[in-house]
Design an enzyme around this catalytic site. Sequence first.
Site, short mmCIF file in Angstrom:
data_model
loop_
_atom_site.label_atom_id
_atom_site.label_comp_id
_atom_site.label_asym_id
_atom_site.label_seq_id
_atom_site.Cartn_x
_atom_site.Cartn_y
_atom_site.Cartn_z
N HIS A 292 -3.69 6.82 2.06
CA HIS A 292 -4.04 5.49 1.55
C HIS A 292 -5.44 5.13 2.04
CE1 HIS A 292 -4.32 1.26 0.96
NE2 HIS A 292 -3.98 0.94 2.20
N CYS B 295 0.80 -1.22 0.00
CA CYS B 295 0.00 0.00 0.00
C CYS B 295 0.83 1.27 0.00
CB CYS B 295 -0.95 -0.01 1.20
SG CYS B 295 -1.98 -1.49 1.29
N ASN C 24 -10.25 -0.91 -0.55
CA ASN C 24 -8.81 -0.77 -0.40
C ASN C 24 -8.14 -1.36 -1.63
OD1 ASN C 24 -6.09 -1.12 0.21
ND2 ASN C 24 -6.45 -1.73 2.33
#
Length: 343
Positions: A268, A124, A299
Amino acid sequence: MTKPQIRPVSGAQYSRIHGVGGYRPVRVIPNSEVLEWIDSSDEWIRTRSGIAERRWAGPDESVAEMSIHAAGKAIAQAGITPEQIGGVIVSTVSHFKQTPAIATEIAERLGCGTAPAFDISAACAGFGYGLGLADGMVRGGNAEYVLVIGVERLSDLTDRSDRSTAFIFGDGAGAAIVGPSDTPGIGKLVWGSDGSQAELITQTEAWDTAFAKSDAVNGAGEELKWPALRMDGQPVFRWAVWEMAKVAQQALDAAGITADQLGAFIPHQANMRITDAMIKALKLPESVPVARDIAETGNTSAASIPLAMERMLESGEAHSGDLALIIGFGAGLVYAAAVVTLP
């Protein structure tokens, strides 16, 4: 006798993001569909994560295809041609060929000539890692423009029976063009890792272990489970809230920027509660718009920051020339944060 010296390399004094683009798969997976796989509720998912729906890629929406769509938009916004790109960096954990790097296929299909192309695996934080590498390439004289892509098909690594992760992940691609600038457009990257906590977010088993199991039960009629992502949610949540707020502040300090001078905060898209906690820790003014793309996208790991950046610019929440604080964090555990000027 004078020893020969290497000719010095001259690059741009500064760099910035010239264009950004994204690709979101066609198929929408609402929470109601997730509830067919796990014992939960729409309210529980929304309260726990902030997610209402996510996008999952279909058979024709490969890592390469999504990347090419996103990159095309970024190139067009930057006002350059593919031939001007001097490097292609792709961050992904869901391209399943060990070699060659998917970046080489993307570069060839885009028409980037003989530009160096390579993949990185930084989960990420991957977009931030790629941005830092691109900044160095431009200022170091190794490329005029660099294409940075974050792309994932995390649906391929999602265990639909795992109540703790089945609702989290989505697919997509985000891309940015980094090139020369007359003024600083990318602040100092504050990045790092903590391998002592690597087991908090990991693949359930290595590919060689999975293949060994496959050989062992071949023909025995046993069901084999594809390796998937596993996460120990509470420790990750605590780490992200407390440690990443510090990293975000360090990025602001390194750039010489205060929170009230930001035009956007683009973290993020991991969890809405993490975002809210970071806002509080940073004492971010209510006037600063915050990316909340997770609600509709889930996500998407390395793709989440450029996807959220594109959405904020397209919706008018943020504007070209605004300063934005970006921060990515995830499996490794890894992290990367910087202040950037929006394209």
